[in-house]
Scaffold this active site. Structure first.
Site, PDB file in Angstrom:
ATOM      1  N   HIS A   1      -3.790  16.609  -6.782  1.00 30.12           N
ATOM      2  CA  HIS A   1      -2.475  16.912  -7.361  1.00 30.12           C
ATOM      3  C   HIS A   1      -1.332  16.818  -6.340  1.00 30.12           C
ATOM      4  O   HIS A   1      -0.311  16.192  -6.601  1.00 30.12           O
ATOM      5  CB  HIS A   1      -2.471  18.319  -7.967  1.00 30.12           C
ATOM      6  CG  HIS A   1      -3.609  18.575  -8.921  1.00 30.12           C
ATOM      7  ND1 HIS A   1      -4.058  17.608  -9.794  1.00 30.12           N
ATOM      8  CD2 HIS A   1      -4.378  19.668  -9.146  1.00 30.12           C
ATOM      9  CE1 HIS A   1      -5.062  18.117 -10.506  1.00 30.12           C
ATOM     10  NE2 HIS A   1      -5.280  19.356 -10.128  1.00 30.12           N
ATOM     11  N   ARG A  11     -26.016  18.630 -24.660  1.00 27.78           N
ATOM     12  CA  ARG A  11     -27.443  18.943 -24.812  1.00 27.78           C
ATOM     13  C   ARG A  11     -27.718  19.885 -25.971  1.00 27.78           C
ATOM     14  O   ARG A  11     -28.744  19.818 -26.609  1.00 27.78           O
ATOM     15  CB  ARG A  11     -27.961  19.587 -23.530  1.00 27.78           C
ATOM     16  CG  ARG A  11     -28.192  18.548 -22.458  1.00 27.78           C
ATOM     17  CD  ARG A  11     -28.400  19.224 -21.145  1.00 27.78           C
ATOM     18  NE  ARG A  11     -29.721  19.806 -21.112  1.00 27.78           N
ATOM     19  CZ  ARG A  11     -30.553  19.653 -20.094  1.00 27.78           C
ATOM     20  NH1 ARG A  11     -30.195  18.952 -19.056  1.00 27.78           N
ATOM     21  NH2 ARG A  11     -31.738  20.210 -20.125  1.00 27.78           N
ATOM     22  N   ASP A  33      -5.800  12.745 -13.497  1.00 27.05           N
ATOM     23  CA  ASP A  33      -5.216  13.821 -12.692  1.00 27.05           C
ATOM     24  C   ASP A  33      -4.192  14.447 -13.626  1.00 27.05           C
ATOM     25  O   ASP A  33      -3.155  13.846 -13.897  1.00 27.05           O
ATOM     26  CB  ASP A  33      -4.540  13.258 -11.442  1.00 27.05           C
ATOM     27  CG  ASP A  33      -3.979  14.376 -10.575  1.00 27.05           C
ATOM     28  OD1 ASP A  33      -3.381  15.323 -11.124  1.00 27.05           O
ATOM     29  OD2 ASP A  33      -4.144  14.311  -9.340  1.00 27.05           O
ATOM     30  N   HIS A  34      -4.496  15.631 -14.139  1.00 26.86           N
ATOM     31  CA  HIS A  34      -3.662  16.117 -15.243  1.00 26.86           C
ATOM     32  C   HIS A  34      -2.217  16.404 -14.823  1.00 26.86           C
ATOM     33  O   HIS A  34      -1.330  16.478 -15.650  1.00 26.86           O
ATOM     34  CB  HIS A  34      -4.306  17.322 -15.945  1.00 26.86           C
ATOM     35  CG  HIS A  34      -4.149  18.618 -15.214  1.00 26.86           C
ATOM     36  ND1 HIS A  34      -4.945  18.984 -14.173  1.00 26.86           N
ATOM     37  CD2 HIS A  34      -3.273  19.638 -15.377  1.00 26.86           C
ATOM     38  CE1 HIS A  34      -4.579  20.169 -13.714  1.00 26.86           C
ATOM     39  NE2 HIS A  34      -3.562  20.600 -14.439  1.00 26.86           N
ATOM     40  N   GLY A  50     -19.900  16.114 -22.941  1.00 29.66           N
ATOM     41  CA  GLY A  50     -19.480  17.479 -22.564  1.00 29.66           C
ATOM     42  C   GLY A  50     -18.726  18.114 -23.715  1.00 29.66           C
ATOM     43  O   GLY A  50     -17.808  18.907 -23.523  1.00 29.66           O
ATOM     44  N   LEU A 102     -13.447  22.547 -21.203  1.00 33.31           N
ATOM     45  CA  LEU A 102     -12.286  21.654 -21.191  1.00 33.31           C
ATOM     46  C   LEU A 102     -12.068  21.032 -22.564  1.00 33.31           C
ATOM     47  O   LEU A 102     -10.939  20.944 -23.053  1.00 33.31           O
ATOM     48  CB  LEU A 102     -12.470  20.548 -20.150  1.00 33.31           C
ATOM     49  CG  LEU A 102     -11.262  19.617 -20.024  1.00 33.31           C
ATOM     50  CD1 LEU A 102     -10.148  20.282 -19.223  1.00 33.31           C
ATOM     51  CD2 LEU A 102     -11.630  18.283 -19.388  1.00 33.31           C
TER      52      LEU A 102
HETATM   53  C1  BG6 Z   1      -7.086  22.261 -11.567  1.00 32.18           C
HETATM   54  C2  BG6 Z   1      -7.772  23.084 -10.516  1.00 32.18           C
HETATM   55  O1  BG6 Z   1      -7.210  20.885 -11.269  1.00 32.18           O
HETATM   56  O2  BG6 Z   1      -5.709  22.591 -11.599  1.00 32.18           O
HETATM   57  C3  BG6 Z   1      -7.573  24.561 -10.783  1.00 32.18           C
HETATM   58  O3  BG6 Z   1      -9.156  22.785 -10.497  1.00 32.18           O
HETATM   59  C4  BG6 Z   1      -6.110  24.877 -10.951  1.00 32.18           C
HETATM   60  O4  BG6 Z   1      -8.136  25.341  -9.748  1.00 32.18           O
HETATM   61  C5  BG6 Z   1      -5.456  23.938 -11.935  1.00 32.18           C
HETATM   62  O5  BG6 Z   1      -6.001  26.210 -11.411  1.00 32.18           O
HETATM   63  C6  BG6 Z   1      -3.950  24.135 -11.955  1.00 32.18           C
HETATM   64  O6  BG6 Z   1      -3.417  23.392 -13.009  1.00 32.18           O
HETATM   65  P1  BG6 Z   1      -2.072  23.823 -13.733  1.00 32.18           P
HETATM   66  O7  BG6 Z   1      -1.811  22.769 -14.727  1.00 32.18           O
HETATM   67  O8  BG6 Z   1      -2.317  25.177 -14.328  1.00 32.18           O
HETATM   68  O9  BG6 Z   1      -1.038  23.922 -12.649  1.00 32.18           O
END
Ligand code: BG6
Length: 484
Positions: A234, A43, A171-172, A12, A17
């Protein structure tokens, strides 16, 4: 911390991202002394040179050591469904591995739609790319399935090729500074840990509010909705970190074990009480606090006029264990709300039969607020006597701020940097283990099954959601504390 040289496979590579988060993060990691080379895979046709220019554009202005960083990027056009493409990839990766002496360490980053996870893993294995003299690790993005069953299938496919310990589910939120600080706050401060339970805490409020709408992600979002997009991952992570027992050691497995126990203890939703447990809503047109007029969800590009996808969820949850008996955990998240803010509020119980409560008007409960974003810090709300003769009480706040004002409506810039760096070191603490995913899906599935029958509610864009969300707290005599 060991910094081992690594070959990074970026699937990707031409995606959003990668440019917005992953390349800038890799650049920071590189400057901190990590050795790696990257093969970009997608691709689209690119030469190494045109790919490097693309990565270059993703880096901050005036960045130093730019050229030596970019020189480590290579590109290989690849169709994930074509096994022969992977055979070619094997050759080029072996060459790069030797050239940079990467000792066979391999990190596969799948920044792809989840339907490609299984086939990508299978083809990597078939081509011998996962048979390596060093370690191998897989990073995957959400959504990890769309319910428990699909998640199990996905997991099964990945386990054919990677061990659980080699799978890093991102999970960021777990990469955010103040999220990582929850454990320190709780377990390094005896004044909090001793009151962190049903005896002293009246309720917990977790808010993840956003001002943005769905933007250009309509097709993804409309099929996903707020419950799957924000709650399943989250919010559940924030809730488990707030509620878990202290781990016996600070090892990834011990910490994750404690988080799983919380998920297992969340009371499942029941259809008959559902309206007292959860609210689902969608935004209508409205005015944002800065005066901008916003259309409703149905006015967004590529959203059907009869879509009933929720853009807001609030819930009243109970954790049925000894520590949290009877303490409601209120959660809410939504798009097009009045503010971009992530906060956890711990509301402490009032002192029983407190004479001050009857004497004075300006007395409020003690609140501990964990500000996750855009501010990063803590505040503790207390009552003190007003200076002077009157002797009235006044509420005050003791504030700690990291003084890093994050840009509103962006991911915390360094979350990916931390998580990528953890993965390169082999530290999986801040990644989601399979059983966390599974229990979180069971809860989400029970909500989806129960809420079919409740009508969708609506809220005006620019507010903090529908009145029904306030009602959930009013049931227990509480209210949402205004965001600070
Ligand atoms: C993502 C969601 O995981 O988190 C988004 O898919 C959301 O819809 C985003 O906007 C929010 O992340 P952050 O770091 O801006 O709070």
């Amino acid at each position: 911390t060991t910094k081992e040289p690594t070959l990074i496979f970026m699937f990707g590579a031409t995606g959003d991202l990668a440019s917005r988060k992953l390349y800038p993060a890799l650049y920071e990691i590189y400057k901190k002394g990590n050795e790696f080379a990257v093969i970009g895979l997608a691709r689209r046709q690119h030469t190494h040179e045109s790919y490097r220019s693309m990565v270059d554009r993703a880096l901050p202005q005036g960045a130093d050591r730019r050229k030596e960083f970019l020189d480590r990027f290579y590109y290989q056009p690849l169709d994930i469904t074509e096994p022969e493409n992977f055979a070619r990839l094997k050759n080029i990766s072996d060459q790069i591995d030797t050239q940079y002496q990467l000792n066979g360490n391999r990190m596969f980053y799948l920044s792809l739609a989840p339907r490609f996870f299984g086939v990508a893993a299978r083809n990597l294995k078939k081509a011998g790319l996962t048979e390596t003299s060093g370690w191998k690790r897989l990073i995957i993005e959400k959504p990890f399935g769309h319910n428990l069953e699909s998640a199990e299938k996905l997991n099964h496919d990945l386990l054919e090729v990677f061990d659980e310990a080699e799978i890093y589910r991102i999970d960021h939120y777990l990469g955010k500074e103040m999220v990582q600080n929850i454990e320190a706050l709780r377990f390094a401060n005896p004044i909090f840990e001793s009151v962190w339970n049903h005896r002293s805490i009246a309720n917990v409020q977790i808010t993840l509010s956003e001002t943005l709408g769905v933007g250009d992600r309509a097709s993804y979002y409309d099929q996903t909705g707020a419950l799957l997009d924000m709650v399943q991952n989250h919010i559940m992570q924030l809730l488990t970190l707030t509620a878990m027992e202290p781990p016996s050691r600070f090892e990834p497995e011990d910490i994750r074990q404690e988080k799983v126990k919380v998920l297992k203890s969340i009371r499942p939703m029941s259809s008959d009480a559902i309206t007292n447990q959860i609210v689902r809503a969608q935004y209508k047109q409205g005015v944002m606090p800065d005066g901008t007029r916003i259309g409703g969800y149905h006015d967004e590009n590529n959203i059907d006029s009869d879509s009933d996808t929720e853009t807001f969820v609030a819930a009243r949850l109970f954790i049925d264990n000894y520590r949290w008996t009877g303490v409601p955990f209120y959660i809410r998240t939504g798009k097009r709300l009045a503010a971009k803010s992530t906060e956890i509020v711990i509301q402490f119980k009032d002192i029983p039969n407190n004479p001050y409560l009857y004497e004075f008007n300006h007395i409020g409960p003690n609140l501990l607020v964990i500000h996750i974003q855009p501010d990063e810090g803590l505040s503790l709300k207390l009552n003190v006597k007003e200076f002077g003769e009157e002797g009235e009480t006044v509420p005050i706040a003791m504030n700690f701020s990291n003084n890093v004002k994050r840009q509103a409506d962006t991911h915390t810039p360094d979350a990916y940097e931390r998580l990528l760096s953890d993965c390169l070191r082999g530290d999986s603490t801040n990644f989601t283990r399979w059983d966390e995913v599974a229990f979180s899906w069971s809860l989400t599935d029970s909500i989806v099954a129960a809420w079919k029958d409740i009508p969708l509610d609506y809220y005006e864009a620019g507010t903090m959601g529908p009145a029904s969300s306030d009602r959930l707290l009013a049931l227990d005599g509480f209210c949402w504390w205004p965001l600070t």
